[in-house]
Design a protein around this motif. Structure first.
Motif, PDB file in Angstrom:
ATOM      1  N   CYS A 130       0.823  -1.207   0.000  1.00 14.96           N
ATOM      2  CA  CYS A 130       0.000   0.000   0.000  1.00 14.96           C
ATOM      3  C   CYS A 130       0.865   1.269   0.000  1.00 14.96           C
ATOM      4  CB  CYS A 130      -0.917   0.000   1.208  1.00 14.96           C
ATOM      5  SG  CYS A 130      -2.018   1.415   1.227  1.00 14.96           S
ATOM      6  N   CYS A 140      -1.705  -3.818   8.505  1.00 21.92           N
ATOM      7  CA  CYS A 140      -2.813  -2.885   8.674  1.00 21.92           C
ATOM      8  C   CYS A 140      -4.099  -3.674   8.435  1.00 21.92           C
ATOM      9  CB  CYS A 140      -2.678  -1.737   7.665  1.00 21.92           C
ATOM     10  SG  CYS A 140      -2.792  -2.313   5.952  1.00 21.92           S
ATOM     11  N   CYS A 197      -5.377   6.421   6.046  1.00 21.81           N
ATOM     12  CA  CYS A 197      -6.380   6.181   5.010  1.00 21.81           C
ATOM     13  C   CYS A 197      -7.768   6.211   5.649  1.00 21.81           C
ATOM     14  CB  CYS A 197      -6.140   4.812   4.372  1.00 21.81           C
ATOM     15  SG  CYS A 197      -6.244   3.463   5.587  1.00 21.81           S
TER      16      CYS A 197
HETATM   17  S1  SF4 Z   1      -6.122  -0.237   5.379  1.00 15.00           S
HETATM   18 FE1  SF4 Z   1      -4.018  -0.747   4.854  1.00 15.00          FE
HETATM   19  S2  SF4 Z   1      -4.127  -1.373   2.685  1.00 15.00           S
HETATM   20 FE2  SF4 Z   1      -5.983  -0.197   3.134  1.00 15.00          FE
HETATM   21  S3  SF4 Z   1      -5.431   1.903   2.515  1.00 15.00           S
HETATM   22 FE3  SF4 Z   1      -5.119   1.684   4.734  1.00 15.00          FE
HETATM   23  S4  SF4 Z   1      -2.929   1.236   4.924  1.00 15.00           S
HETATM   24 FE4  SF4 Z   1      -3.530   0.790   2.798  1.00 15.00          FE
END
Ligand code: SF4
Ligand code: SF4
Length: 379
Positions: A280, A336, A298
């Motif tokens: 990611c 994550c 995110c």
């Molecule tokens: S949950 Fe993990 S894979 Fe999804 S955007 Fe966030 S950091 Fe990236």
């Protein structure tokens, strides 16, 4: 409609954006894409979202101007909510985004509950020197189902009118789409759902319909884990959809077709394995800021990193902190919750373009195909 963007300004912004994409191949440290939750407030009462139950109004206009002034390197800005267009200072916000940064693409979703207001907002935004504006009107089913999911009678008709008004705007700098989110509330027969939606949207081409997958987003939508759609049904639908799209002529630009096709091919892998298909790029290419100006990797991962108010509104300063650097490493290693939302998956695909292309065409290596339990739970 008279475009106000000068050729020199558009070229400079385009050059910056494509330079950002090139730099992203080498894991830069300053995100070029911001997803910013301008407000939690929204006139809908959706079943899969709890924002409206205790909405935060969002930062003051002057603070938002400071946010953009402190981060001039942003070249892709997603304004989200809530419903951003329902903020009275919407035009001041997009004006600050365009004038204080070198943004090339600005996009926002809307529930489309105030058709004239949304049209006016888009017309006004197109007066700014912004090269690309993309607006998605959310429609999650045919009228009766959509109204039930949105918690408002007449919601479908208002969203349809909004989309029709936006579709009538003629500008090469503007694209409008219908966004259909699959969740546990509408996933019984995905293909039938798409047909039913299109049957109630005369004149809408199937390629103007963009799909999304509901995710569990505890610090964003504050929704429930079981709002996500059924994996098996969605995988079967996506296989059929891919075959259908392959045989249909399409007018969408090739680079967008490639990005979307890659996203959905890899979405199948994500649904089958429960793991993101690529390392990611959250915190390297993209970053999420909530309505209280808190910084997260995110929309999905509830890992607060800083408040922009404490660091002079600078993302660079927020992400230079040790915890943010560690979070970026964790995201890259997929330590994550794992997700595959377009907000972060598109920058991730663009950051690994050759690898994404190979993976979408040939799939994962056999030793990677076992189902995976995410390394880190939500929270
Ligand atoms: S949950 Fe993990 S894979 Fe999804 S955007 Fe966030 S950091 Fe990236
Ligand atoms: S899902 Fe979107 S439209 Fe529905 S209540 Fe939440 S912010 Fe509003």
């Amino acid at each position: 409609m008279r475009p106000r963007t000068s050729a020199a300004s558009a070229t400079r912004r385009a050059f910056g954006f494509y330079a950002d994409l090139a730099a992203a191949q080498f894991r830069r440290r300053t995100p070029y894409k911001l997803t910013y939750i301008v407000t939690d407030e929204c006139s809908c009462r959706c079943a899969i979202c709890a924002l409206w139950k205790a909405p935060r109004p969002g930062a003051r206009t002057d603070e938002i101007e400071r946010l953009f002034a402190a981060n001039p390197e942003l070249s892709w800005i997603n304004l989200s909510g809530g419903d951003v267009v329902e903020r009275d200072d919407f035009l001041a916000i997009v004006t600050a985004a365009v004038s204080r940064t070198r943004v090339f693409v600005l996009d926002f979703p809307t529930a489309g509950q105030e058709p004239e207001r949304v049209e006016d907002a888009v017309r006004a935004t197109l007066e700014l020197p912004l090269p690309k504006l993309v607006v998605t009107v959310s429609i999650d089913g045919p009228p009766e189902l959509h109204d039930r999911l949105r918690g408002r009678a007449g919601a479908f008709d208002r969203a349809r009118e909004t989309f029709e008004r936006l579709s009538a705007l003629r500008s090469r700098r503007f694209q409008a789409y219908v966004g259909l989110t699959f969740s546990s509330r509408n996933d019984a027969r995905p293909a039938q759902l798409v047909d039913d939606v299109l049957a109630h949207l005369p004149g809408v081409a199937r390629e103007q319909l963009h799909f999304n997958l509901a995710h569990h987003a505890p610090h964003y939508y504050r929704n429930r884990p079981d709002d996500v759609p059924d994996r098996e049904r969605l995988v079967a639908f996506l296989h059929d959809e891919e075959r259908r799209r392959r045989t249909q002529p399409r007018s969408t630009p090739l680079r967008l077709r490639w990005l979307e096709a890659t996203y959905w091919k890899l979405a199948v892998e994500y649904l089958e394995r429960g793991r993101s298909p690529l390392p990611c790029s959250a915190l390297a290419s993209s970053v999420f800021v909530d309505a209280d100006l808190r910084v997260f990797p995110c929309a999905t991962w509830d890992r607060p990193l800083a408040n922009l108010r404490d660091v002079g509104y600078s993302l660079r300063a927020a992400l230079a902190r040790p915890d943010a650097i560690a979070a970026a490493e964790d995201a890259h290693a997929l330590r994550c919750p794992n997700c595959w939302t377009p907000c972060e998956a598109f920058p991730t695909i663009l950051s690994h373009a050759p690898r994404a292309l190979v993976r979408a065409r040939h799939g994962a290596a056999p030793n990677e195909l076992k189902p995976v339990v995410p390394d880190v739970p939500h929270g």
